[in-house]
Design an enzyme around this catalytic site. Structure first.
Site, short mmCIF file in Angstrom:
data_model
loop_
_atom_site.label_atom_id
_atom_site.label_comp_id
_atom_site.label_asym_id
_atom_site.label_seq_id
_atom_site.Cartn_x
_atom_site.Cartn_y
_atom_site.Cartn_z
CG LEU A 1 11.01 0.92 -4.10
CD1 LEU A 1 11.12 1.26 -2.62
CD2 LEU A 1 12.06 1.68 -4.89
CE LYS B 1 12.27 18.22 -10.16
NZ LYS B 1 12.46 16.78 -10.02
N GLY C 1 0.81 -1.22 0.00
CA GLY C 1 0.00 0.00 0.00
C GLY C 1 0.84 1.26 0.00
CB VAL D 1 11.43 6.79 -2.84
CG1 VAL D 1 12.30 6.07 -1.86
CG2 VAL D 1 10.63 5.84 -3.70
CB THR E 1 13.86 8.24 -12.53
OG1 THR E 1 14.88 7.76 -11.66
CG2 THR E 1 14.46 9.19 -13.54
CB ALA F 1 11.67 15.58 -6.68
#
Lengths: 507, 498
Positions: free
Chosen positions: A336, A81, A16, A50, A347, A53
């Protein structure tokens, strides 16, 4: 379900976090009737969070799903950004912005950077960022969305900087509203079909058994399905990207100005990020544990962060690389669980979004997965990861830094052939090896090469044909036009505050 | 510190057909201070790029960049427009026994409609297509509707019009076009020397330093561009030319050209499957041109039967591409670099894309080997892309039956598989057609496309909305477009010199 549609596929998403809820929400929203999405998450398992950005592609995801941008920004405390400000990478004391936009324009079929190289040789050009609207707006802390025409004011894009720990819950709410079933619990068992080896069901600590046709592994680095269960091989890239830890720590703003860009500052054993959100600044030191200890890294980020520390540094551990197969049997890794590349170019969320896009394109048309679709997915994911990998390695290798063992290592390491060929073409002729698929095209490579002081030996002879004064005049005019546009923009903070629907409530 | 390389001082372009002439003009424009010489060595009859009376929309944009206005081609080179290429019979027969046919439009504007359930199902043959033609597979393009009605015009407007999204190719008279380009090149300062190349002088580095023209002496140059056709008169003198043979991929070995017949003004060209090979019908203001493309083993009598007359000219074809079209300081373009059948009019399109690539990578006096390698890498991708698009034609049901099993690249196999099952076209670098155009081509060839998961999921409401939006768009285009012949006549009359 419409006539002609197959029975919905039972899609079980494990995890989640950001990748899990992006996958569940995306599949449920875009493939109604084709997918019955069930997400399993556990409160006991922390979210890495993570990807504070992002890249401009995230806007496509938000729009495609029909998410209200203002509500999304408000919920995630997002700011705008325009690029990333890289400091001390090529050498200590230098900096450049890798913008979401281009530099100048091609003239008579010759790339702008060739003219810039020629003028720079003649001592008549400023930094190449002077000729990018995105760079100039970022440096002036100003922002408005680009106009929708073909003028200079349309020559940039934008992304968001947001609180990743809030993005997952926002997507959860969106996903649940769009039909995602959610079960909370820890997975204690994985059942596999004796004949095919496919995963057939997950068992939870509560005893509940959840069956599925397709399983999406978003369990993060643990990779419970793709890694632990199916034992899919991991291709390790530590030798090219030695950073394997991050010490993350939020701090308070120190001024009213919110930068419309992320900052990446090179450190003795890696680099640190600075990501300004509406209410705080995200900081983190991405480091190589073979060159610096965790304690030293935590001390370093605590010292480097400018504002009041809002929490103790938290250490995240990772391994750069990717699975050799991101789709194996009936299990697809997203995020991941599939691969990891450090967030130097923001990225992480892009890579999850990319995998979701390909999953939707190749979504199985029945419980029997066609191996050709699986191969195609893996081919595309490999291509994306490999291209990003090469671009990240460039940031480390294109340096003259010799002030630490870490920088001596990355400066002198052997490069992948796919990157060394590109760099040789640039060094010899100032040209970029072209591709149109994947991420990071010409302007990005030029930004990093020039920003990190990698000047080619030669540039296009045609750039030297016009009188230098003539080219300098044209560049001055461009600079002036950019300056005028930037002057007409509000400050980033002012623009945000004008958009009250986008601003989170005060904490 | 980066330094500019010393610029080329003299460039020789061998071959003064329409390709060599354009190459010389383009290079002169790129390097106005260099001397550009075009050698009028005879171009091989088998140089299909040079004799092609048409190209694809890329060429229109390339012409614009070179300052060759479209108006000029209409006024001086017999130019006219093609909106679609109709494929007749490539998909075999439909359920009612009628010959399948479908039209391929150009451009990117067909994307949305092609990806909807509506367009895909409508395009799958359930609806009788354009203007009641039985067996047609409607690809959902405004271009096809306009071509079917014979309506089109270039509308002068600063703002988008209902025709702005309709892309097109141009046809012209190659001799008139070549004369126009030669005139432009001469005005730009290109020297034109007539004569045959009798000898070349190697430069000791894998390239050439000079060539000798019978009756005109020796000409030294820094760089040479070979536009001499399949014989590759310059490239073949640099080193043994290594060639990628496409005989296993492509079936055509002979082209038979009929005597051109009376002019036909049409917005559509056609390619059909007669008894043997395939037949191209190219309309034009000068003439309707018929060309048969044939595999081995077709007799003269069979050719005569299909053309209704003996061929005016026949040429043989050995498909393949040079592995390193830029060797030393010699770059080969067009048929000197790749030869293949003119199916879909890709020959001159590829030549012009090679020329654009050469302009992008134009070297200095000393050629940088890495720059050359990058050119050859991309030119190789371009050639392989053409081979795959041609191969895609031969995978169409009736074509596969006629021409038998042919070798297919891994990418082509992937495209055919993914398109038919999943309704998606995997991307490939440097392809001559955009993915939207490939989707349209597959539909025109009668190769049904699978529904994408998004199209499957979007439901009937979205399909109905797409249908309504498309019909409104088509209606607006029809209202805006006059009959093409009338428009062209008015245009030519009002732009007469004097």
């Amino acid at each position: 379900m419409s006539i002609g549609q197959p029975k919905p596929l039972r899609v079980v998403v494990l995890g989640g976090g950001t990748a899990g809820w992006m996958t569940a929400a995306g599949v449920a929203k875009l493939l109604p009737g084709l997918a019955d999405v069930h997400l399993i998450e556990s409160k006991d398992i922390g979210i890495v969070g993570v990807g504070e950005a992002t890249l401009p592609h995230i806007r496509g995801f938000v729009e495609r799903l029909g998410i209200d941008e203002a509500a999304f920004m408000k919920a995630t405390h997002a700011t705008y950004k325009l690029g990333i400000d890289f400091r001390d990478f090529g050498s200590i004391g230098t900096s450049y912005i890798h913008p979401f936009g281009s530099f100048g324009e091609e003239v008579n079929g010759v790339g702008f950077h060739h003219y810039w190289l020629e003028l720079q040789r003649q001592g008549m050009a400023g930094p190449i960022g002077d000729y990018s609207l995105a760079v100039q707006a970022a440096q002036a802390n100003r922002f408005v969305p680009p106009v929708q025409d073909t003028s200079l004011a349309s020559s940039y894009g934008y992304a968001y900087q947001f609180d990743a720990t809030l993005f997952g819950p926002f997507m959860r709410e969106f996903g649940v509203t769009n039909g995602v079933r959610r079960t909370e619990g820890r997975v204690t068992g994985v059942e596999r079909d004796a004949e095919t080896g496919d995963v057939s069901a997950l068992t939870l600590e509560s005893g509940e058994r959840i069956e599925g046709d397709l399983f999406v592994d978003c369990s993060g680095f643990r990779s419970l399905l793709l890694g632990d269960t199916l034992d899919e091989e991991w291709e390790d890239w530590t030798h090219w990207l030695p950073c394997d830890r991050a010490a993350a720590m939020p701090c308070a703003h120190t001024s009213d100005e919110i930068a419309p860009y992320t900052t990446a500052t090179a450190m003795p054993a890696g680099w640190r990020w600075r990501i300004p959100l509406q209410h705080r600044i995200g900081n983190g030191y991405v480091f190589a544990s073979s060159f610096i200890s965790e304690d030293e890294a935590c001390d370093a980020i605590a010292k480097a962060a400018e504002g009041t520390q809002l929490a103790d540094p938290r250490v995240l551990r990772f391994r750069p690389g990717r699975r050799k197969k991101s789709w194996s049997h009936n299990v697809i890794g997203v995020g991941l669980a599939s691969g990891f590349l450090e967030p130097l170019e923001s990225t992480s969320i892009y890579l999850a979004q990319m995998a979701i896009t390909y999953l939707i394109e190749l979504f199985p048309d029945g419980p029997q997965i066609d191996p050709r679709d699986r191969d195609e997915f893996n081919r595309l994911v490999d291509m994306e990861y490999d291209r990003v990998r090469d671009f990240l390695i460039l940031h480390y290798n294109a340096t003259t830094r010799d002030d630490s063992e870490f920088w001596n290592h990355v400066r002198t390491m052997e490069l992948p052939d796919s990157l060394s060929g590109k760099m040789e073409l640039w060094r010899d002729a100032g040209r970029i090896e072209k591709y149109s698929d994947g991420l990071f095209y010409d302007a990005s490579w030029i930004a990093v090469y020039l920003g990190q002081g990698v000047l080619p030996q030669h540039h296009d002879p045609r750039a030297a044909l016009p009188k230098p004064q003539q080219v300098a005049g044209a560049l001055s005019q461009l600079q002036k036009t950019i300056g005028d546009i930037v002057t007409g923009m509000p400050s980033h903070t002012e623009y945000l505050h004008r958009q009250t629907a986008r601003m989170a409530d005060p904490l | 510190m980066s330094n500019p390389r010393a610029p080329l001082r003299r460039i020789v372009v061998a071959g003064d057909g329409q390709l060599g002439s354009l190459a010389a003009l383009a290079i002169k424009q790129a390097l106005p201070f260099a001397e550009v010489i075009i050698i009028g060595t005879p171009v091989d009859n088998g140089a299909l790029a040079d004799r092609s009376p048409t190209a694809l929309p890329f060429t229109n944009r390339f012409h614009d960049r070179l300052g060759l206005q479209e108006e000029l081609l209409l006024l001086r080179a017999g130019g006219c427009h093609r909106l679609v290429l109709r494929y007749i019979g490539w998909g075999g027969h439909d359920g009612s026994g009628a010959v399948q046919h479908g039209a391929m439009p150009y451009g990117l504007s067909n994307d949305a409609s092609l990806k909807t359930r509506f367009a895909q199902e409508w395009g799958g043959g359930s609806r009788s297509g354009t203007e009641g033609q039985s067996g047609s597979q409607f690809a959902g393009s405004v271009a096809e509707i306009l071509a079917g009605r014979g309506q089109f015009a270039i509308l002068p407007s600063e703002t988008p019009t209902p025709l702005s999204d309709v892309d097109y190719a141009l046809r012209w008279n190659p001799a008139a076009y070549r004369d126009l380009i030669i005139e432009r090149a001469a005005a730009a300062g290109v020297r034109h020397i007539a004569g045959e190349i009798s000898d070349t002088v190697p430069d000791g580095q894998g390239g050439l330093s000079a060539l000798t023209i019978a009756g005109a002496g020796t000409i030294e140059a820094d760089f040479f561009v070979d536009c001499t056709g399949p014989s590759a008169a310059l490239l073949s003198r640099t080193a043994p030319v290594k060639r990628d043979d496409w005989q296993e991929y492509l079936p055509i070995r002979q082209l038979a050209f009929a005597q051109p017949v009376k002019p036909v003004l049409s917005l559509e060209d056609r390619v059909s499957l007669p008894q043997h090979g395939w037949l191209n019908e190219l309309a034009g203001r000068d003439a309707l041109q018929l060309m048969l493309a044939l595999p081995d083993g077709v007799s003269d009598g069979q050719i005569m039967d299909m053309l209704g007359q003996p061929p005016a000219e026949s040429i043989s074809l050995n498909p393949g591409a040079v592995c390193e079209p830029w060797t030393g300081n010699v770059a080969a373009l067009g048929d000197a670099a790749a030869q293949f059948e003119p199916l879909g009019f890709l020959n001159l399109d590829l030549a012009h894309r090679q020329l654009e690539l050469l302009l992008e990578m134009l070297p200095g006096q000393v050629v940088d080997p890495r720059e050359r390698d990058e050119y050859n890498r991309r030119a190789g991708l371009m050639a392989a892309g053409v081979r795959d698009v041609l191969g895609l034609h031969y995978a169409a049901p009736a074509a596969a039956e006629r021409f038998g099993p042919l070798k297919q690249s891994a990418h082509l196999k992937r495209v055919l598989d993914q398109s038919s099952r999943r309704g998606r076209i995997p991307f490939s670098e440097e392809l001559p057609l955009a993915n939207q155009e490939l989707s349209a081509l597959l539909a025109a060839l009668g190769m049904g496309s699978g529904l994408t998961p998004l199209a499957l999921a979007e439901g009937n409401d979205a399909a109905e909305k797409s249908r309504a939006a498309f019909e409104a768009k088509a209606q607006a285009a029809l209202s805006a477009a006059p009959p093409y012949g009338e428009w062209l006549g008015r245009f030519l009359q009002s732009n007469q010199p004097g």
